[in-house]
Design an enzyme around this catalytic site. Structure first.
Site, short mmCIF file in Angstrom:
data_model
loop_
_atom_site.label_atom_id
_atom_site.label_comp_id
_atom_site.label_asym_id
_atom_site.label_seq_id
_atom_site.Cartn_x
_atom_site.Cartn_y
_atom_site.Cartn_z
N LYS A 35 0.86 -1.12 -0.11
CA LYS A 35 0.00 -0.15 -0.02
C LYS A 35 0.83 1.27 0.17
CE LYS A 35 -0.23 -0.33 5.16
NZ LYS A 35 -1.16 -0.72 6.12
N ARG A 130 -9.87 -0.44 15.87
CA ARG A 130 -10.04 0.50 14.67
C ARG A 130 -11.07 0.28 13.44
NH1 ARG A 130 -4.24 1.29 11.46
NH2 ARG A 130 -4.87 -0.47 10.94
N TYR A 254 17.51 29.67 7.15
CA TYR A 254 16.23 30.26 7.47
C TYR A 254 16.36 30.57 9.11
CZ TYR A 254 13.92 30.13 3.04
OH TYR A 254 13.54 30.15 1.68
N MET A 302 13.01 23.81 1.82
CA MET A 302 12.10 22.95 0.92
C MET A 302 13.17 22.33 -0.18
SD MET A 302 9.22 24.26 -1.82
CE MET A 302 8.25 25.20 -0.76
#
Ligand SMILES: *Cc1c(COP(=O)(O)O)cnc(C)c1O
Length: 358
Positions: A35, A130, A254, A302
């Site tokens: 998955k 769940r 930053y 980023m």
């Protein structure tokens, strides 16, 4: 030059880890859990490497259809079952198995009028709370499925909440609930995730469902992948795109979070949170530069990270930086970033170039 951020996917390591599953659970069939784009490794690449898996487990119809269209005719199981009645004709058309975990899904089947019977894995809630039916509901659900006229093969499964902790008795309790709930019902059974494959042999039953161990990360608290003879499948790498020296007191990145305590060389590697590297990785996070340990300094950007190159005098632009994988376990990086290997692996995204070897 293309951006150097890349994920090397080692299919020899994948085969090795698969063999470990076979050795550890020799009497069980293996449903390889692929998955979430095979935990971020690439669905089709990993499926191609798992030639001996008896079934694939996925979370969505999309993933299952992608596998069928790529030519895989193996058993494919939708682990959360159908999300809507409208999916059932595709599920049936593509010959997929479904987990059924709630009465609404049973209703979808009852109202579907499918021409071909559907193979069902009925999910029992043994204590995870769940998904799944309680023991007392199961006989009734089996009856409804039978009466629907579209039930093919019926199997039973449940999921373990604490199998990663070998000292936690809850797994044994879940095992007992599983057996008690199913008593006289016939049909194959499945309970074990990776942690249970390795640590709880009584949970193996007919089918094991390993995910994370296939990818070479340790599923057990307090054990490393190396302890368990698992090999990392993904190595996430990039390269230095700048190497410069800054004087004492210079601020880096930053927010000026890092201030050079002395005159020092700083390397910039082309990878960041836009690629799936965790933004909250703190200063001191380990990376490898040309295979040797170094540390991240300042904030993760980023597209870039900054690396303390004191003690790495020979480094130059173009040198390899490893974020995790061979030589640097993803579990170690995950722990230092306050998360788990699963999350780091499945967050690596399409900006990174994937290449498979072996
Ligand atoms: C994801 C998943 C697994 C695999 O778990 P790992 O801890 O990665 O081995 C097994 N079974 C189900 C139902 C799952 O959703």
């Amino acid at each position: 030059m293309t951006r150097p951020a890349r994920a090397r996917i080692n299919l020899t390591a994948l085969q090795h880890n698969f063999n470990r599953i076979r050795e550890t659970a020799p009497a069980s069939q293996v449903m390889a859990i692929i998955k979430a784009n095979a935990y971020g490794h690439g669905l089709i690449t990993i499926a191609r490497g798992l030639t001996q898996a008896n079934a694939f487990g996925v979370a969505s119809l999309d993933e299952a259809i992608t596998l069928r269209e790529a030519g895989y005719d193996r058993r494919i199981v939708l682990l959360e079952g159908p999300f809507a009645a409208t999916e059932l004709h595709l599920v049936s058309g593509y010959c997929l198995d479904v987990v059924i975990h709630c009465s609404e899904q049973v209703r979808m089947l009852e109202e579907s009028h499918l021409r071909r019977p559907l193979n069902v894995w009925l999910k029992v809630d043994t204590g995870m709370h769940r998904l799944g039916f309680e023991g007392a509901e199961i006989a009734g659900m089996v009856q409804r499925l039978d009466a629907s006229g579209c039930l093919g093969e019926l199997r039973f499964m449940s999921h373990l909440a604490c199998a990663d902790d070998t000292a936690d008795d809850y797994t044994r309790q879940q095992l007992e609930v599983f057996d008690d709930s199913l008593q006289v019902l016939t049909g194959e059974r499945s309970l074990a995730n990776s942690a249970a494959v390795l640590a709880w042999p009584d949970t193996h039953y007919d089918w094991v469902r390993p995910g994370i161990m296939l990818y070479g990360s340790s599923p057990l608290l307090g054990s490393t992948a190396a302890d368990l003879d698992l090999q990392p499948v993904m190595t996430l790498e990039s390269a230095l795109i700048s190497v410069r020296s800054y004087p004492q007191g210079a601020r880096v990145g930053y927010g000026s979070d890092w201030v050079c305590p002395e005159s020092m060389p700083v390397g910039i590697a082309a990878i960041g949170y836009g690629d799936g590297y965790p933004r909250h990785a703190p200063s001191g996070m380990p990376v490898l530069v040309n295979g040797r340990r170094a540390q991240i300094i300042g904030r993760v950007s980023m597209d870039m990270i900054c690396i303390d190159l004191r003690g790495h005098p020979q480094t130059a632009v173009g040198d390899t930086v490893t974020l995790w994988g061979e030589g640097l376990p993803v579990e170690e990086v995950a722990e230092k970033a306050g998360t788990i290997a699963y999350e780091l692996l499945c967050r690596v995204n399409h900006r990174v170039q994937f290449m498979s070897t072996g």
